[in-house]
Scaffold this active site. Structure first.
Site, short mmCIF file in Angstrom:
data_model
loop_
_atom_site.label_atom_id
_atom_site.label_comp_id
_atom_site.label_asym_id
_atom_site.label_seq_id
_atom_site.Cartn_x
_atom_site.Cartn_y
_atom_site.Cartn_z
N HIS A 1 0.81 -1.23 0.00
CA HIS A 1 0.00 0.00 0.00
C HIS A 1 0.83 1.27 0.00
O HIS A 1 0.28 2.35 0.19
CB HIS A 1 -0.94 0.03 1.21
CG HIS A 1 -1.99 -1.04 1.18
ND1 HIS A 1 -3.28 -0.83 0.70
CD2 HIS A 1 -1.96 -2.34 1.55
CE1 HIS A 1 -3.97 -1.94 0.79
NE2 HIS A 1 -3.20 -2.88 1.31
N LYS B 1 -8.38 14.01 4.16
CA LYS B 1 -7.50 12.83 4.15
C LYS B 1 -6.50 13.01 5.29
O LYS B 1 -6.46 14.08 5.90
CB LYS B 1 -6.78 12.70 2.81
CG LYS B 1 -6.16 14.03 2.32
CD LYS B 1 -5.52 13.91 0.96
CE LYS B 1 -6.47 14.02 -0.19
NZ LYS B 1 -6.67 12.81 -0.95
N ARG B 2 -5.68 12.01 5.57
CA ARG B 2 -4.63 12.20 6.57
C ARG B 2 -3.71 13.34 6.16
O ARG B 2 -3.56 13.63 4.97
CB ARG B 2 -3.80 10.91 6.70
CG ARG B 2 -4.49 9.84 7.50
CD ARG B 2 -4.73 10.27 8.93
NE ARG B 2 -3.50 10.28 9.71
CZ ARG B 2 -3.19 9.42 10.67
NH1 ARG B 2 -4.05 8.47 11.00
NH2 ARG B 2 -2.06 9.51 11.33
N THR C 1 -8.60 6.53 -1.97
CA THR C 1 -9.96 6.01 -2.11
C THR C 1 -10.98 7.12 -1.85
O THR C 1 -12.11 7.04 -2.32
CB THR C 1 -10.21 4.84 -1.13
OG1 THR C 1 -9.65 5.19 0.14
CG2 THR C 1 -9.59 3.56 -1.62
N LYS D 1 -14.71 8.13 -3.53
CA LYS D 1 -15.93 8.46 -2.76
C LYS D 1 -16.48 9.81 -3.20
O LYS D 1 -17.69 10.00 -3.32
CB LYS D 1 -15.61 8.48 -1.25
CG LYS D 1 -15.31 7.10 -0.70
CD LYS D 1 -14.62 7.14 0.65
CE LYS D 1 -13.98 5.78 0.92
NZ LYS D 1 -12.98 5.82 1.99
N LYS E 1 0.86 14.46 0.45
CA LYS E 1 -0.51 14.74 -0.01
C LYS E 1 -0.70 16.23 -0.34
O LYS E 1 -1.69 16.62 -0.94
CB LYS E 1 -1.52 14.28 1.04
CG LYS E 1 -1.53 12.77 1.24
CD LYS E 1 -2.56 12.34 2.27
CE LYS E 1 -2.45 10.89 2.67
NZ LYS E 1 -3.10 9.96 1.72
#
Ligand code: 26Q
Length: 831
Positions: free
Chosen positions: A379, A567-568, A675, A679, A573
């Site tokens: 992952h 998100k985290r 993911t 969504k 990111k």
């Protein structure tokens, strides 16, 4: 309904029709359910409906659902036993389940029955849902994926058990105090326990430390671990119903317990505190979830947690197998075990141990069967996230496991050395043990028959770089399974307005078959439907704004565009890239408050790992920026920045349906899949993103007119590094960027952010701008400008939104699960 109709329904002729039969069954159901809730209230709380508290009604309701699930599971298990088919066991340190009541009622098709009964007694089912705490037994993507997979497995009638740990405290609760993240314990069991069924009859013993004794007996070499610490693993089962199916997935979570809970010697001496001390030590193992993702940390307790999960689960799987078969020879025909990320990688040596030490298999026979059973999903490609455990720690804590890994390593290195004619470099890269560390990814690969990444791009990167040597050695092992989401939860349950529109336009078959959403494309020029989509989004935004106002007093402008990055928090990111762009816009507006822009609301939500200082200071920057902008009465009408506290599954379910823009802006090559992007897409948000992770496939699915892609590709990122990355160049070339970066030093909301300024330009303990925010800034602003311009034409925007919804079907978790089942696990649905 009038009496007349009621009477009519009982006439002989009509009773025979399926419709009336179903109705009769459903009212019989209703009576049973009502009786069951009344019974649970009385037995568990000594209360009637009138006397009970809301919490008690929630719990009694949940217990009745659990009973239904138990009965359904029993039938499903019997059918499986009869078929003698193969079962999959999904091992994962995290399952981010969220709430269960709503999902199970929906999947069982019982929502309306329960709604009516509870309403009769003055309870709103929606309000009862709110009584349930989230089961936050995961950090983010990895754990939520595991939970979505349990749902799909059950819905597709595959026999599956998830194994994890029953953490007493899940992922911490986040509070923001003066811009700083504060972590509070997540106490979820008081309300969450109702979903767990303890199976105290099925415990196993897990051993730590001590020595290995080897003795020759008549039966051969006997290997024993002695003088060790023994911990009891107690299983608790959580059932997850499939939707419109016979299936129920079992999530079995292990709780640690001291075997010798009481020290009689200490007690006799009057040392009562010491007498119960042992208790706490073993129970520490399942006390708390490690709140780090994307960064490995070599903590002894974490290693103990991993072995605890692996050993209890392996013993359980083998005991179950031996109940039905006299031998382990057919183990790989009946059992598939999944290693979800490297955290459960010790399943490889643990199974070897059980096969050899307890069932007397030879090394080669054991290894052949075990590798046929195991499959591994990676992952992450982040080097700092790859697990490497200190050899000496493993030797001390898990002496037998260490011995086996050592032997696996010897044999593996010899084979590689022979195969690649003495290529030492290859041997060093591929070794299980090197530099005093045990490499868990390498262990997972050599112990498995299948290795996959979680998006096409990610799987390619694994083959080309991260695991290149392994790919050269065994190319047939490598494959891709793109992630997916439980679309019944993330669309049907969280966005009932959109689901109702879909039911009306394309019918309900997409619920069982996600890709059928594509039928919606037929309506892409239907103005009535497009306007309806716009209306639904507006209504969802209004709902979210009201909810937020109610919960935290924050007022949103529902007429602005909702731009969402949830998100985290991690540097890769690039929440910081988004913040820089907001600063640039804010400074433009300061120059010219009359600037003609679409009003914009930026919604951020993210938890940072507790020790991750950079992530925490990025949160503070976003919070301060929001507060600074809010102080300006003119600009705040056009621009608002909100940091939502305590992001979790339930909040995600509320925010996805209310989003217009989905920010997926990681540095290309870093996000394995993502993911949240799926969504948001299925709820009609349009992606603003880089060509990273599953964004690449989203882009292919919707076409370039229905997504806004910017920035470097993963290849360009590599080239830029090789040529020497110099963020200063971008800073000097782009006036808006320079202003935004310099503004960090000036102070925002009275706070100084020169550490981030330094981080971007000169490098604060490391290279400057390591995730290349500055390099992608210009193109990000370009794409965003186009996007906001397009947003002005609401019809055209609705059309893009429609294409996104229609194309999201391929990201249904069902699709991913079918691929795992057919191509990796070799399991079949139960008839
Ligand atoms: C490891 C060792 C010690 C302590 C903690 C950990 C640890 C825990 C969690 C390491 C990593 C994680 C979580 C990783 C994760 O969530 N990865 C995400 O997985 C998603 C599902 O495949 C992807 O969509 C995301 O791209 C990926 O970041």
């Amino acid at each position: 309904m009038s009496n007349k109709t009621n009477k009519k329904r009982t006439t002989k002729k009509e009773v025979a029709t399926p419709v009336t039969k179903a109705k009769a069954a459903s009212s019989a159901n209703a009576i049973k359910v009502e009786e069951a809730i009344v019974d649970k209230l009385s037995r568990h709380f000594g209360a009637s409906f009138d006397e009970a508290t809301k919490d008690q009604v929630y719990k009694a309701t949940a217990i009745t659902v659990k009973d239904i699930l138990l009965a359904k599971k029993r039938e499903f298990k019997q059918a499986n036993n009869k078929s003698g088919g193969k079962r999959v066991y999904y091992l994962c340190m995290e399952f981010l389940v969220g709430r269960s009541l709503k999902n199970n009622l929906y999947n069982l098709g019982l929502t309306d029955v329960y709604k009516k009964i509870l309403a009769k007694h003055g309870y709103d089912l929606e309000e009862l849902y709110e009584m349930e705490p989230d089961a936050g037994l995961g950090n983010g993507g990895l754990g939520r994926l595991a939970a979505c997979f349990m749902d799909s497995l059950a819905s597709l009638n595959y026999p599956a058990t998830g194994f994890s740990i029953l953490y007493e405290y899940g992922l911490f609760r986040q509070k923001i105090v003066e811009g700083w993240q504060i972590e509070l314990p997540d106490v979820w069991l008081p309300g969450g326990e109702v979903w767990l069924s303890p199976r105290t009859d099925k415990t196993f013993v897990v051993k730590f430390g001590g020595r290995i004794n080897e003795t020759w007996t008549d039966e051969g070499l006997v290997t024993e671990q002695v003088d060790c610490e023994e911990v009891e693993a107690v299983p608790y089962d959580m059932m997850i119903s499939g939707a419109d199916s016979k299936g129920v997935s079992v999530l079995r979570v292990w709780r640690s317990r001291d075997i010798d809970t009481f020290d009689m010697n200490s007690f006799s001496r009057g040392d009562y505190a010491r007498a119960t001390l042992g208790n706490n030590k073993a129970e520490l193992i399942s006390k708390v979830l490690y709140p780090r993702d994307s960064h490995y940390e070599g903590k002894e307790l974490r290693l103990k947690q991993q072995y605890f999960l692996v050993s209890a689960s392996a013993q359980n799987i083998i005991a179950d197998h031996m109940k039905y078969y006299p031998t382990l020879d057919n183990f790989a025909d009946k059992v598939a075990i999944h290693i979800n990320d490297t955290h459960p990688a010790m399943i490889v040596p643990e199974l070897m141990r059980i096969f050899m030490d307890e069932h007397h298999y030879s090394w080669d026979d054991a290894f052949a069967i075990i590798t046929k059973t195991l499959a591994y999903t990676n992952h992450t490609v982040l080097a700092e996230a790859l697990e490497k455990w200190p050899e000496d720690m493993m030797m001390r804590l898990l002496p037998r496991i260490y011995q086996i890994i050592h032997e696996l390593n010897e044999r593996h290195c010899k084979r590689i050395f022979d195969k690649f004619s003495g290529d030492w470099n290859k041997c060093a890269h591929m070794a299980l043990i090197s530099g005093g560390l045990v490499h868990m990814a390498n262990l997972s690969i050599i112990g498995s028959h299948s290795v996959n990444g979680v998006s096409e791009l990610h799987s390619e990167i694994l083959k080309k770089s991260v695991f290149k040597d392994f790919y050269d050695d065994t190319p047939e092992k490598f494959t891709n399974v793109t992630n997916g989401i439980a679309h019944r939860r993330w669309l049907c349950q969280s966005n009932p307005r959109l689901a109702a529109l879909l039911d009306k336009t394309i019918g309900g078959s997409y619920k069982k078959n996600g890709p059928e959403l594509i039928k919606l494309l037929a309506f892409s020029n239907d103005n009535a439907i497009l306007d309806k989509l716009t209306e639904i989004k507006a209504a969802n935004k209004k709902d979210f704004a009201e909810l937020l106002y109610h919960d935290s007093g924050i007022k949103l402008n529902p007429d602005s565009v909702f731009d969402v990055q949830v998100k985290r928090l991690h540097e890769y990111k690039r929440q910081l890239l988004n913040a820089l762009q907001i600063i640039a816009l804010y400074l433009d507006l300061k120059d010219n408050p009359n600037l003609d822009i679409v009003p914009q609301t930026y919604l951020f939500a993210a938890k940072a790992a507790p020790g991750y200082d950079r992530a925490k200071s990025i949160i503070r920057l976003i919070v301060d920026l929001g507060e600074e902008i809010a102080k300006d009465p003119v600009i705040s009408k056009k621009l608002q920045v909100v940091f939502l506290e305590n992001y979790r599954v339930t909040m995600a379910e509320q925010i996805m349906p209310a989003s217009d823009i989905s920010e997926q802006i990681s540095l290309a090559g870093k996000e394995a899949s993502g993911t949240g992007n799926m969504k948001l897409m299925i709820n009609g948000a349009i992606t603003l993103g880089t060509l990273d992770g599953a964004n690449v496939e989203i882009s292919e699915a919707v076409g370039k007119d229905n997504i806004y892609i910017f920035g470097m590709t993963d290849k360009e990122v590599e080239d830029r590094w090789r040529d020497g990355y110099n963020p200063y160049k971008y800073y000097e070339e782009n006036h808006r960027l320079k202003r935004a970066v310099d503004y960090l030093k000036q102070g925002i909301n009275g706070n100084d952010f020169s550490d981030i300024h330094r981080y971007l330009l000169v490098g604060d303990h490391g290279i400057a701008d390591p995730y290349m925010c500055l390099a992608d800034f210009g193109d990000y602003c370009r794409a965003r400008y186009e996007m906001l311009n397009d947003y002005k034409n609401q019809r055209e925007w609705a059309k893009k939104s429609l294409v996104n919804i229609a194309s999201a079907g391929r990201f249904a978790a069902d699709t991913a699960i079918k691929k795992y089942a057919d191509e990796i696990w070799g399991i079949k649905p139960i008839k």
